[in-house]
Structures are given as structure tokens and as C-alpha cells.
Design a protein around this motif. Sequence first.
Motif: not given
Length: 253
Positions: A76, A93, A120-123
Motif C-alpha cells: 500500500n 484490496g 482492489v479499488s479502481e484507483d
Amino acid sequence: MRREEVILKSPEEIEAMRRSCLVVAEVLRVLKENVFPGSSTMDLERIAEEETKKRKARPAFKGYRGYPYCLCTSVNSEVVHGMPGEKKVLKEGDIISIDFGALLNGFYGDAAVTVPVGAVSEDAVRLIEVTAASLEEAINAAKENKHLSDISYAVQSYVEGRGLSVVREFVGHGIGRELHEGPQVPNFGLPGRGIKLKAGMVLAIEPMINIGGSAVKVLDDGWTAVTADGGLSAHFEHTVAITHNGPYVLSRI
Ligand code: MF3
Ligand code: CO
């Protein structure tokens, strides 16, 4: 310890480096298959150790300037040099950068990938895609008679054009009989500067890209670099030889 000279490699030496880099690529492939929610980064470390041994190679990072592990596992907001830990368990994620180097027959190989843990997130997806693509842009600039900073500029212009930011405190490097040789390969800069690229140069090109600001800080463990603003960071790396036939990505299977 860091050698500053730029040491040209013969075609035979480049083929020897190819073998080191294939070990790196194969081990990274196995590691990627073992990234899922619930695996700890120490599980990945153990797999790396075993897979390296199987291939009669040695891990490059363990013992390097006192670094204690085969892998850097940066999760992250960790940028680079995250350390594996039993308690560092991946969860859906997360994104994780796995950086691995190996020594075989006197030559080093070095590569890194960032992978999603489950959905995971689009970002996060976009950050990974842009970072991977920026490395490809850099590789395409790694050609005879171009300048070193054309590689740097390729990364920076690609990334900043897409609203992401380039880490400046860490750079790529020459590689060969040493893990780190000259030249340093920044991921930012104006085109047409620095040394001229020549056939026989072998570079580890490694963009580190943040979703927020470019600033990083190093934690009290003395190794783990994290984003100053806590935003996500991604990292890809290939070992690339410059040849008369263009860039030869030694760490690509
Ligand atoms: N790919 C990284 C680098 O070239 C990994 C080095 S980790 C270290 O700097 F522990 F070996 F320093
Ligand atoms: Co490197």
C-alpha cells in the motif's frame, strides 16, 4: 560499496546476466501466484528463499548493507524496502510490490512487480497500470545514442501526464557483477542530458510512483520507505541491456 563506474558488458556477459535475470523472473512468477488474502509477507520470503536455492542462485539483497531478507515487500503506502514479517498478512484490496534480486555465476539480476491482492479499488488498478506502462516507456527509451535522461523523462512525462507523481529519493542503477553500479537512473528529468547510452550498458530501471504527492519518508526501522501523505505507491523494475538491436529486457520471461 556502490560502484560509480559504468561497466560495459560483452554479448557473452549479457547472456550470463540473462540467466540471472531469468531466475529473478521465475521466482517473481511463483511469488505472484502466492499473493492472496491471508498470505503473510514472510510466507513469500520463505518461498523466495526456496525457489532461489532450487535454481542454484543466491539472493542478492540478503546481507546487502545489512538488509536481512531476500525480498522487499512493500504494501500500500510503502514505496520500497518494506520488510517481510510473519504478522504482515495481506488482505483483499491491498497492493504489494515484490522486489527481488539474485546472483548466479557472478552476475546479478534485479526486478520488481506490483500486484493486487484480490479485488482492489479502481484507483489502485490505475496506479498499477500507469506504473507498469511507465516502465515500458522507459524501456523504449533505452536505446543506443539516446541520453540517460531520456529514460528518466519518459517515466516522468508519462506519469505526470496522468496525474500521478514520481518518487525522487530512490533511483534505478547500473547492474552487473555488482548489484549497484553506475549510472544512477532517476525517474525524472529533462530529455537529452547525462551520458550517452551505449550497447553493453545494463540498467535496472525502476519507477516508483505515488497516487498522491511524491514525498516519501523512511521509517525508524531504517529501511521501509513510505509515502509522506499515506497515499498508495507502486513499483516495477526490469533489468535491461542496451544492444545494437535495441533494449533487451533480461528479466522478462
Ligand atoms: N531493487 C532495489 C534496489 O536496487 C532493492 C535493493 S534492497 C536492498 O535498490 F536491501 F538490497 F538494498
Ligand atoms: Co534495483
